[in-house]
Each structure stands twice: as C-alpha cells, then as structure tokens.
Design a protein around this motif. Sequence first.
Motif, PDB file in Angstrom:
ATOM      1  N   GLN A 104       0.853  -1.187   0.000  1.00 26.85           N
ATOM      2  CA  GLN A 104       0.000   0.000   0.000  1.00 26.85           C
ATOM      3  C   GLN A 104       0.891   1.241   0.000  1.00 26.85           C
ATOM      4  O   GLN A 104       1.094   1.886   1.012  1.00 26.85           O
ATOM      5  N   ARG A 105       1.400   1.553  -1.171  1.00 23.88           N
ATOM      6  CA  ARG A 105       2.389   2.626  -1.315  1.00 23.88           C
ATOM      7  C   ARG A 105       1.936   3.958  -0.744  1.00 23.88           C
ATOM      8  O   ARG A 105       2.754   4.745  -0.292  1.00 23.88           O
ATOM      9  N   SER A 106       0.662   4.209  -0.723  1.00 17.10           N
ATOM     10  CA  SER A 106       0.154   5.488  -0.218  1.00 17.10           C
ATOM     11  C   SER A 106       0.439   5.671   1.279  1.00 17.10           C
ATOM     12  O   SER A 106       0.416   6.792   1.777  1.00 17.10           O
ATOM     13  N   LYS A 107       0.717   4.586   1.996  1.00 16.79           N
ATOM     14  CA  LYS A 107       1.043   4.675   3.420  1.00 16.79           C
ATOM     15  C   LYS A 107       2.491   5.133   3.653  1.00 16.79           C
ATOM     16  O   LYS A 107       2.858   5.463   4.774  1.00 16.79           O
ATOM     17  N   VAL A 108       3.290   5.134   2.594  1.00 18.34           N
ATOM     18  CA  VAL A 108       4.698   5.504   2.718  1.00 18.34           C
ATOM     19  C   VAL A 108       4.832   7.001   2.455  1.00 18.34           C
ATOM     20  O   VAL A 108       4.856   7.453   1.316  1.00 18.34           O
ATOM     21  N   THR A 109       4.912   7.754   3.539  1.00 17.14           N
ATOM     22  CA  THR A 109       4.978   9.211   3.443  1.00 17.14           C
ATOM     23  C   THR A 109       6.412   9.680   3.213  1.00 17.14           C
ATOM     24  O   THR A 109       7.379   8.937   3.451  1.00 17.14           O
ATOM     25  N   ARG A 110       6.521  10.910   2.792  1.00 19.29           N
ATOM     26  CA  ARG A 110       7.843  11.521   2.596  1.00 19.29           C
ATOM     27  C   ARG A 110       8.640  11.515   3.903  1.00 19.29           C
ATOM     28  O   ARG A 110       9.850  11.289   3.889  1.00 19.29           O
ATOM     29  N   ASP A 111       7.983  11.759   5.034  1.00 21.30           N
ATOM     30  CA  ASP A 111       8.673  11.758   6.322  1.00 21.30           C
ATOM     31  C   ASP A 111       9.285  10.399   6.637  1.00 21.30           C
ATOM     32  O   ASP A 111      10.395  10.321   7.164  1.00 21.30           O
ATOM     33  N   ARG A 112       8.571   9.337   6.316  1.00 25.58           N
ATOM     34  CA  ARG A 112       9.099   7.987   6.555  1.00 25.58           C
ATOM     35  C   ARG A 112      10.303   7.712   5.663  1.00 25.58           C
ATOM     36  O   ARG A 112      11.291   7.117   6.107  1.00 25.58           O
ATOM     37  N   ILE A 113      10.239   8.149   4.416  1.00 29.99           N
ATOM     38  CA  ILE A 113      11.356   7.959   3.493  1.00 29.99           C
ATOM     39  C   ILE A 113      12.550   8.800   3.938  1.00 29.99           C
ATOM     40  O   ILE A 113      13.700   8.359   3.858  1.00 29.99           O
ATOM     41  N   LYS A 114      12.272   9.997   4.451  1.00 29.53           N
ATOM     42  CA  LYS A 114      13.361  10.873   4.922  1.00 29.53           C
ATOM     43  C   LYS A 114      14.140  10.228   6.059  1.00 29.53           C
ATOM     44  O   LYS A 114      15.351  10.350   6.135  1.00 29.53           O
ATOM     45  N   LYS A 115      13.453   9.505   6.933  1.00 27.39           N
ATOM     46  CA  LYS A 115      14.142   8.805   8.023  1.00 27.39           C
ATOM     47  C   LYS A 115      15.137   7.785   7.467  1.00 27.39           C
ATOM     48  O   LYS A 115      16.221   7.626   7.998  1.00 27.39           O
ATOM     49  N   VAL A 116      14.733   7.101   6.408  1.00 28.22           N
ATOM     50  CA  VAL A 116      15.651   6.144   5.771  1.00 28.22           C
ATOM     51  C   VAL A 116      16.818   6.895   5.143  1.00 28.22           C
ATOM     52  O   VAL A 116      17.985   6.528   5.325  1.00 28.22           O
ATOM     53  N   ALA A 117      16.523   7.957   4.403  1.00 26.96           N
ATOM     54  CA  ALA A 117      17.571   8.748   3.761  1.00 26.96           C
ATOM     55  C   ALA A 117      18.550   9.296   4.806  1.00 26.96           C
ATOM     56  O   ALA A 117      19.766   9.305   4.597  1.00 26.96           O
ATOM     57  N   ASP A 118      18.026   9.719   5.947  1.00 26.20           N
ATOM     58  CA  ASP A 118      18.875  10.266   7.015  1.00 26.20           C
ATOM     59  C   ASP A 118      19.727   9.203   7.704  1.00 26.20           C
ATOM     60  O   ASP A 118      20.709   9.533   8.372  1.00 26.20           O
ATOM     61  N   SER A 119      19.363   7.940   7.539  1.00 28.61           N
ATOM     62  CA  SER A 119      20.152   6.867   8.162  1.00 28.61           C
ATOM     63  C   SER A 119      21.377   6.492   7.318  1.00 28.61           C
ATOM     64  O   SER A 119      22.203   5.689   7.758  1.00 28.61           O
ATOM     65  N   TYR A 120      21.527   7.104   6.156  1.00 27.21           N
ATOM     66  CA  TYR A 120      22.638   6.784   5.261  1.00 27.21           C
ATOM     67  C   TYR A 120      23.984   7.029   5.933  1.00 27.21           C
ATOM     68  O   TYR A 120      24.204   8.057   6.559  1.00 27.21           O
ATOM     69  N   SER A 121      24.868   6.050   5.803  1.00 32.66           N
ATOM     70  CA  SER A 121      26.254   6.248   6.213  1.00 32.66           C
ATOM     71  C   SER A 121      27.142   5.667   5.114  1.00 32.66           C
ATOM     72  O   SER A 121      26.846   4.606   4.558  1.00 32.66           O
ATOM     73  N   SER A 122      28.195   6.395   4.797  1.00 32.35           N
ATOM     74  CA  SER A 122      29.099   5.955   3.728  1.00 32.35           C
ATOM     75  C   SER A 122      30.063   4.909   4.249  1.00 32.35           C
ATOM     76  O   SER A 122      30.195   4.708   5.463  1.00 32.35           O
ATOM     77  N   ILE A 123      30.743   4.263   3.352  1.00 29.90           N
ATOM     78  CA  ILE A 123      31.697   3.192   3.699  1.00 29.90           C
ATOM     79  C   ILE A 123      32.823   3.752   4.539  1.00 29.90           C
ATOM     80  O   ILE A 123      33.313   4.805   4.359  1.00 29.90           O
TER      81      ILE A 123
END
Length: 80
Positions: A61-80
């Motif tokens: 149910q893609r509509s449940k995936v908000t920009r805020d939820r995706i931003k949390k994933v993007a913010d968890s990024y760490s480089s090698i």
Amino acid sequence: MNKTNENASGVRGIVNEAKILNPEIGVYKEHFINDRFRYIVRLSNGRVEMSREIAQDFELQRSKVTRDRIKKVADSYSSI
C-alpha cells in the motif's frame, strides 16, 4: 545479521525514493535483517537502515509511505 530476500521489491523501492532526497545514496546491493528485526541495506557506497514495515507498506500500500518515513531512511545513510 542474516541476509534475506524478504520484501526485496519494497526495500529497493524505498532505496530509490530515499535517493531522491539524498543523492549521495548509492545503488542497492543486498539487504540483511538484524537482531532488532530491521533491514540493513548494503549499497554500492555505504548503507541505510529501515523498518520491515516501510518495505512491506511500499509493496502492499504505497500510499502509506509518506515523505517523512522515506526521509528517516535517507537520514540513516552512512558511507563506507
């Protein structure tokens, strides 16, 4: 951590969406489930972390995936 293919299309989809918010995020390589039942996603240049729920929601149910939820994933990024 154990390698898994569970929710693979959802994990890839979330990584692609997170890349829009953070262009430094590399290409999906594989993902693992950790002892907290969260996905650790290995990228070509680092890693991100996401809940199983966001990957499942993206698939079902893609509509449940908000920009805020995706931003949390993007913010968890760490480089090698």
